[in-house]
Design a protein around this motif. Structure first.
Motif, mmCIF file in Angstrom:
data_model
loop_
_atom_site.group_PDB
_atom_site.id
_atom_site.type_symbol
_atom_site.label_atom_id
_atom_site.label_comp_id
_atom_site.label_asym_id
_atom_site.label_seq_id
_atom_site.Cartn_x
_atom_site.Cartn_y
_atom_site.Cartn_z
ATOM 1 N N GLY A 239 26.459 59.996 1.361
ATOM 2 C CA GLY A 239 26.599 58.584 1.670
ATOM 3 C C GLY A 239 28.033 58.140 1.396
ATOM 4 N N HIS A 240 28.413 57.005 1.969
ATOM 5 C CA HIS A 240 29.784 56.541 1.780
ATOM 6 C C HIS A 240 30.079 56.226 0.308
ATOM 7 C CE1 HIS A 240 31.009 56.536 5.934
ATOM 8 N NE2 HIS A 240 29.911 55.885 6.283
ATOM 9 N N ARG A 241 29.083 55.786 -0.416
ATOM 10 C CA ARG A 241 29.302 55.507 -1.834
ATOM 11 C C ARG A 241 29.578 56.803 -2.595
ATOM 12 N NH1 ARG A 241 24.938 51.885 -4.855
ATOM 13 N NH2 ARG A 241 25.839 50.435 -3.337
ATOM 14 N N GLU A 242 28.813 57.855 -2.286
ATOM 15 C CA GLU A 242 29.037 59.149 -2.936
ATOM 16 C C GLU A 242 30.414 59.711 -2.590
ATOM 17 O OE1 GLU A 242 24.948 61.548 -3.029
ATOM 18 O OE2 GLU A 242 25.346 60.665 -1.073
ATOM 19 N N ILE A 243 30.807 59.557 -1.328
ATOM 20 C CA ILE A 243 32.122 60.050 -0.905
ATOM 21 C C ILE A 243 33.224 59.286 -1.633
ATOM 22 C CG2 ILE A 243 33.698 60.310 1.053
ATOM 23 C CD1 ILE A 243 31.205 60.588 2.836
ATOM 24 N N ALA A 244 33.047 57.975 -1.741
ATOM 25 C CA ALA A 244 34.041 57.145 -2.429
ATOM 26 C C ALA A 244 34.202 57.591 -3.883
ATOM 27 C CB ALA A 244 33.632 55.681 -2.356
ATOM 28 N N GLU A 245 33.088 57.912 -4.530
ATOM 29 C CA GLU A 245 33.144 58.368 -5.921
ATOM 30 C C GLU A 245 33.836 59.727 -6.014
ATOM 31 O OE1 GLU A 245 29.112 58.356 -7.227
ATOM 32 O OE2 GLU A 245 28.988 56.153 -7.370
ATOM 33 N N ALA A 246 33.555 60.617 -5.062
ATOM 34 C CA ALA A 246 34.158 61.955 -5.098
ATOM 35 C C ALA A 246 35.663 61.897 -4.880
ATOM 36 C CB ALA A 246 33.502 62.842 -4.043
ATOM 37 N N LEU A 247 36.102 60.990 -4.012
ATOM 38 C CA LEU A 247 37.516 60.926 -3.661
ATOM 39 C C LEU A 247 38.269 59.839 -4.418
ATOM 40 C CD1 LEU A 247 37.245 61.395 0.217
ATOM 41 C CD2 LEU A 247 37.705 63.119 -1.522
ATOM 42 N N GLU A 248 37.512 59.086 -5.225
ATOM 43 C CA GLU A 248 38.095 57.978 -5.993
ATOM 44 C C GLU A 248 38.793 56.980 -5.068
ATOM 45 O OE1 GLU A 248 40.463 59.651 -9.120
ATOM 46 O OE2 GLU A 248 38.732 60.540 -10.134
ATOM 47 N N LEU A 249 38.058 56.596 -4.017
ATOM 48 C CA LEU A 249 38.505 55.590 -3.067
ATOM 49 C C LEU A 249 37.474 54.477 -3.017
ATOM 50 C CD1 LEU A 249 39.500 57.974 -0.120
ATOM 51 C CD2 LEU A 249 41.078 56.848 -1.710
ATOM 52 N N THR A 250 37.799 53.391 -2.333
ATOM 53 C CA THR A 250 36.804 52.344 -2.157
ATOM 54 C C THR A 250 35.851 52.766 -1.046
ATOM 55 O OG1 THR A 250 38.051 51.140 -0.464
ATOM 56 C CG2 THR A 250 38.508 50.591 -2.795
ATOM 57 N N GLU A 251 34.643 52.217 -1.086
ATOM 58 C CA GLU A 251 33.666 52.535 -0.055
ATOM 59 C C GLU A 251 34.144 52.056 1.313
ATOM 60 O OE1 GLU A 251 28.883 51.853 0.751
ATOM 61 O OE2 GLU A 251 29.751 51.467 -1.241
#
Length: 296
Positions: A134-146
């Motif tokens: 999910g976009h939230r998981e990706i944001a957490e992995a890459l340390e970016l905003t959703e």
């Protein structure tokens, strides 16, 4: 690392390798990246890791981003076309490939296309498309905003979807066409060979300056035909061929005794070859050579 922790890591290794390979287009570098992740996993206090799968995916993704940044400079200086390393997929190395979409996702054509993306766009696209993050998981992995991840994903999709869908043929039909190509090449049947090429066929050869190979893509039926006719007269004496499944589709492996000379993958449309990718750089054949040795 305890035995239990090491065993736990091994349950994640295939998935991590698949992630790293899709990110890097290099099986050798993917193996090295996963090993680096193993070392980090072995050094960290396990109590600090609530979800090992997510933690490891984040580590591998960020290790790949670092490698991609330096790889871009190297690839700009690469001699001739740069192609991904082929991987045998009939053994499940890249996971189950049960649908046309799954096969397309690991094809050399797709991996070449992913080279158009920035490293971060590629990470977002691979995590979303290949691993259903999910976009939230990706944001957490890459340390970016959703919101940033969503924007990066949309941009990546636009670039990737410029390519026409492939795998119109069934796997059985693909193998039949590739075997016809192989038989024509092996028998010197130039007329039969020419009939299998689309008018706009393109042939890519990756020798990396290590062995003789075309330094530019060969475009058009007439030019590709002349190239193959010359190759059949000059290089095919004493060469044996085997049909293999590479990157989700039927490919040809060329051998001189026990030495693997090349792996050639194809894109087919309407019963004709539209693109071919011939990897002849020995360094890029090391991983697939080990795979084929295990099943020999």
């Amino acid at each position: 690392m305890t035995t239990a922790s090491a065993e736990e890591f091994e349950t994640h290794r295939p998935r991590l390798f698949g992630l790293a390979y899709r990110m890097l287009g290099s099986a050798e570098e993917a193996e090295d990246t996963v090993q680096d992740a193993y070392l980090r996993f072995s050094d960290i206090d396990r109590d600090r890791i609530e979800h090992p799968a997510a933690w490891l995916a984040k580590v591998v993704t960020n290790l790949c981003l670092t490698r991609l940044t330096s790889a871009r400079a190297r690839r700009e200086q690469y001699v001739g076309p740069w192609l991904p390393e082929p991987v045998i997929t009939s053994d499940g190395t890249l996971g189950p490939l049960e649908s046309a979409e799954q096969r397309d996702a690991v094809s050399l054509a797709m991996l070449v296309l992913l080279e158009r993306l920035t490293p971060t766009e590629r990470a977002v696209y691979v995590l979303r498309e290949a691993f259903a993050y999910g976009h939230r998981e990706i944001a957490e992995a890459l340390e970016l905003t959703e919101a940033n991840c969503r924007q990066l994903y949309r941009r990546a999709v636009r670039r990737v979807e410029e390519r026409e869908a492939r795998f119109e043929s069934t796997p059985e039909r693909q193998e039949e066409l590739v075997r016809s190509f192989l038989m024509a090449a092996r028998d010197g049947d130039l007329g039969g060979l020419e009939k299998l090429l689309a008018a706009d066929v393109v042939w890519f050869s990756d020798g990396g300056g290590k062995v003789r190979a075309a330094l530019r893509p060969i475009e058009g039926r007439e030019k590709v035909f002349r190239f193959l006719a010359g190759a059949s007269r000059t290089f095919l004496t004493g060469v044996d061929f085997t049909v293999v499944e590479s990157n989700g589709s039927t490919a040809v492996a060329a051998w001189a005794g026990d030495e693997l000379l090349s792996v050639v993958a194809f894109e087919l449309r309407d019963g004709l070859i539209t693109q071919a990718w011939a990897v002849v750089n020995p360094e890029k054949l090391a991983f697939v050579r080990r795979q084929l040795a295990r099943v020999a």
